[in-house]
Enzyme design. Structure first.
Site, mmCIF file in Angstrom:
data_model
loop_
_atom_site.group_PDB
_atom_site.id
_atom_site.type_symbol
_atom_site.label_atom_id
_atom_site.label_comp_id
_atom_site.label_asym_id
_atom_site.label_seq_id
_atom_site.Cartn_x
_atom_site.Cartn_y
_atom_site.Cartn_z
ATOM 1 N N GLY A 25 -9.001 4.159 6.661
ATOM 2 C CA GLY A 25 -8.678 5.577 6.839
ATOM 3 C C GLY A 25 -7.195 5.855 7.020
ATOM 4 O O GLY A 25 -6.684 6.830 6.492
ATOM 5 N N MET A 41 -8.870 8.062 -0.800
ATOM 6 C CA MET A 41 -9.727 8.485 0.322
ATOM 7 C C MET A 41 -10.230 9.900 0.074
ATOM 8 O O MET A 41 -9.486 10.747 -0.421
ATOM 9 C CB MET A 41 -8.925 8.450 1.627
ATOM 10 C CG MET A 41 -8.303 7.100 1.923
ATOM 11 S SD MET A 41 -7.510 7.102 3.529
ATOM 12 C CE MET A 41 -6.741 5.477 3.519
ATOM 13 N N MET A 101 -12.074 4.359 -1.223
ATOM 14 C CA MET A 101 -12.775 4.677 0.038
ATOM 15 C C MET A 101 -13.413 6.049 -0.146
ATOM 16 O O MET A 101 -13.021 7.038 0.480
ATOM 17 C CB MET A 101 -11.780 4.645 1.199
ATOM 18 C CG MET A 101 -11.378 3.229 1.581
ATOM 19 S SD MET A 101 -9.848 3.171 2.525
ATOM 20 C CE MET A 101 -8.671 3.204 1.194
ATOM 21 N N ASP A 108 -4.667 3.512 -2.163
ATOM 22 C CA ASP A 108 -5.785 3.854 -1.279
ATOM 23 C C ASP A 108 -6.310 5.248 -1.599
ATOM 24 O O ASP A 108 -5.679 6.256 -1.277
ATOM 25 C CB ASP A 108 -5.318 3.806 0.181
ATOM 26 C CG ASP A 108 -5.097 2.388 0.640
ATOM 27 O OD1 ASP A 108 -6.032 1.573 0.527
ATOM 28 O OD2 ASP A 108 -3.980 2.081 1.104
ATOM 29 N N GLY A 131 -3.005 4.203 7.668
ATOM 30 C CA GLY A 131 -2.040 3.117 7.781
ATOM 31 C C GLY A 131 -1.567 3.015 9.223
ATOM 32 O O GLY A 131 -1.867 3.883 10.057
ATOM 33 N N GLY A 132 -0.851 1.962 9.526
ATOM 34 C CA GLY A 132 -0.196 1.837 10.824
ATOM 35 C C GLY A 132 -1.082 1.447 11.989
ATOM 36 O O GLY A 132 -0.663 1.533 13.143
ATOM 37 N N HIS A 161 -1.013 -1.402 -4.386
ATOM 38 C CA HIS A 161 -2.299 -1.072 -3.755
ATOM 39 C C HIS A 161 -2.376 0.438 -3.539
ATOM 40 O O HIS A 161 -1.512 1.040 -2.894
ATOM 41 C CB HIS A 161 -2.408 -1.812 -2.420
ATOM 42 C CG HIS A 161 -3.734 -1.660 -1.746
ATOM 43 N ND1 HIS A 161 -4.831 -2.425 -2.054
ATOM 44 C CD2 HIS A 161 -4.135 -0.815 -0.770
ATOM 45 C CE1 HIS A 161 -5.850 -2.077 -1.296
ATOM 46 N NE2 HIS A 161 -5.461 -1.082 -0.510
ATOM 47 N N HIS A 193 -8.185 0.885 -4.335
ATOM 48 C CA HIS A 193 -9.142 0.704 -3.235
ATOM 49 C C HIS A 193 -9.846 2.039 -3.008
ATOM 50 O O HIS A 193 -9.262 2.973 -2.449
ATOM 51 C CB HIS A 193 -8.346 0.249 -1.995
ATOM 52 C CG HIS A 193 -9.172 0.053 -0.768
ATOM 53 N ND1 HIS A 193 -8.605 -0.142 0.476
ATOM 54 C CD2 HIS A 193 -10.520 0.008 -0.569
ATOM 55 C CE1 HIS A 193 -9.565 -0.294 1.368
ATOM 56 N NE2 HIS A 193 -10.733 -0.203 0.759
ATOM 57 N N SER A 250 0.847 -1.192 0.000
ATOM 58 C CA SER A 250 0.000 0.000 0.000
ATOM 59 C C SER A 250 0.882 1.241 0.000
ATOM 60 O O SER A 250 1.626 1.487 0.958
ATOM 61 C CB SER A 250 -0.894 0.025 1.240
ATOM 62 O OG SER A 250 -1.407 1.337 1.389
ATOM 63 N N MET A 277 -11.588 -5.710 5.358
ATOM 64 C CA MET A 277 -10.808 -4.699 6.083
ATOM 65 C C MET A 277 -10.507 -5.230 7.484
ATOM 66 O O MET A 277 -11.429 -5.563 8.229
ATOM 67 C CB MET A 277 -11.589 -3.385 6.197
ATOM 68 C CG MET A 277 -11.676 -2.565 4.926
ATOM 69 S SD MET A 277 -10.105 -2.184 4.120
ATOM 70 C CE MET A 277 -9.204 -1.330 5.414
ATOM 71 N N ASP A 327 -6.642 -6.313 4.362
ATOM 72 C CA ASP A 327 -6.043 -4.979 4.319
ATOM 73 C C ASP A 327 -6.105 -4.340 5.703
ATOM 74 O O ASP A 327 -7.195 -4.091 6.230
ATOM 75 C CB ASP A 327 -6.826 -4.131 3.303
ATOM 76 C CG ASP A 327 -6.233 -2.760 3.069
ATOM 77 O OD1 ASP A 327 -5.189 -2.440 3.670
ATOM 78 O OD2 ASP A 327 -6.838 -1.997 2.280
ATOM 79 N N GLY A 328 -4.909 -4.071 6.254
ATOM 80 C CA GLY A 328 -4.828 -3.361 7.532
ATOM 81 C C GLY A 328 -4.116 -4.167 8.599
ATOM 82 O O GLY A 328 -4.555 -5.257 8.949
HETATM 83 C C1 DX5 Z 1 -6.400 1.698 5.318
HETATM 84 C C2 DX5 Z 1 -5.878 1.308 3.961
HETATM 85 C C3 DX5 Z 1 -4.769 0.339 3.994
HETATM 86 C C4 DX5 Z 1 -3.527 0.802 4.715
HETATM 87 C C5 DX5 Z 1 -2.793 -0.381 5.234
HETATM 88 O O1 DX5 Z 1 -7.614 2.336 5.186
HETATM 89 O O2 DX5 Z 1 -6.917 0.743 3.176
HETATM 90 O O3 DX5 Z 1 -4.442 -0.108 2.670
HETATM 91 O O4 DX5 Z 1 -2.675 1.530 3.893
HETATM 92 O O5 DX5 Z 1 -1.716 0.070 5.976
HETATM 93 P P1 DX5 Z 1 -1.038 -0.813 7.104
HETATM 94 O O6 DX5 Z 1 -0.478 -2.038 6.431
HETATM 95 O O7 DX5 Z 1 0.019 0.083 7.641
HETATM 96 O O8 DX5 Z 1 -2.095 -1.166 8.120
HETATM 97 ZN ZN ZN Z 2 -6.448 -0.268 1.207
#
Ligand code: DX5
Ligand code: ZN
Length: 216
Positions: free
Chosen positions: A144, A39, A70, A37, A146-147, A35, A68, A10, A139, A175-176
């Protein structure tokens, strides 16, 4: 190494000031998808990038772009993401648009199509989509950011989705919060595509971090 497991880094965890270089670096690894994201600061409380930026990095790799979305609404923007070079487009069940209409639009355009469900959404809502989609994206954090930490209750959901899919050729993506431990648990539960941000971008050796997730 398990070759049936696909890894989708991602780029939410990439260095945005060097985004082109980051994509070129991932291109040299054994990752399977990129990937992305998207948003909108509305469907999720964070804002990232849209089709213009996706298009600007498209020429840097031949790896499929796993986009993806969102965002809400979605339908009126789908063509923009196809034009930008998306190979897979995943939309959320929880949007206001008619999801089946969105899926039909994507399938007519020969785009691989995924449906994602948030952690609090029951796997049972997926039933009505199963004859039309290629991927279910579970999910494993609230979308929303990462981390975040993997929500363990989603392991049972992955198993339920696996049972629901049965013999259909639909892949489960997670994912996540994916790291070496949660990758293993997710794979054993039935996941075949792993999205990972933090655990891949945490050190400069992306290839090694990707291989660590593939080893089960
Ligand atoms: C969160 C995203 C994820 C995110 C994953 O809403 O859809 O793709 O980037 O990040 P990590 O692997 O750090 O949880
Ligand atoms: Zn994602």
């Amino acid at each position: 190494m398990n070759n049936s497991i696909k890894i989708a880094p991602s780029i939410l965890s990439a260095n945005f000031s060097l985004l082109g270089e980051e994509i070129s670096k991932l291109d040299k690894t054994d990752c399977d998808y990129i990937h992305i994201d998207v948003m909108d600061g509305h469907f999720v409380p964070n804002l990232t990038f849209g089709p213009t930026i996706i298009k600007s990095i498209r020429h840097l790799t031949k790896k499929p772009f796993d986009v993806h979305l969102m965002i809400n609404p979605v339908k009126k923007y789908l063509q923009d993401y196809i034009n930008a070079g998306a190979d897979i487009i995943t939309i959320h069940h929880e949007i206001d648009d008619n999801v089946i209409e969105c899926i039909k639009f994507l399938k007519e355009k020969k785009i691989k199509t995924g449906i994602s469900i948030k952690p609090k959404t029951s796997y049972k809502v997926l039933r009505k989509y199963l004859n039309h989609i290629d991927i279910v994206l579970v999910m494993t954090v609230e979308p929303g950011f990462g981390g975040q930490s993997f929500i363990n209750s989603q392991i049972q959901k992955i198993k339920n989705v696996k049972t629901l899919i049965g013999e259909k050729k639909i892949k489960i993506e997670v994912d996540g919060g994916i790291n070496e431990v949660t990758a293993k648990e997710s794979i054993y539960a039935g996941a075949e595509i792993l999205v990972a941000g933090s655990s891949i971008f945490i050190t400069d050796d992306y290839q090694n971090n990707i291989l660590k997730l593939k080893k089960y």
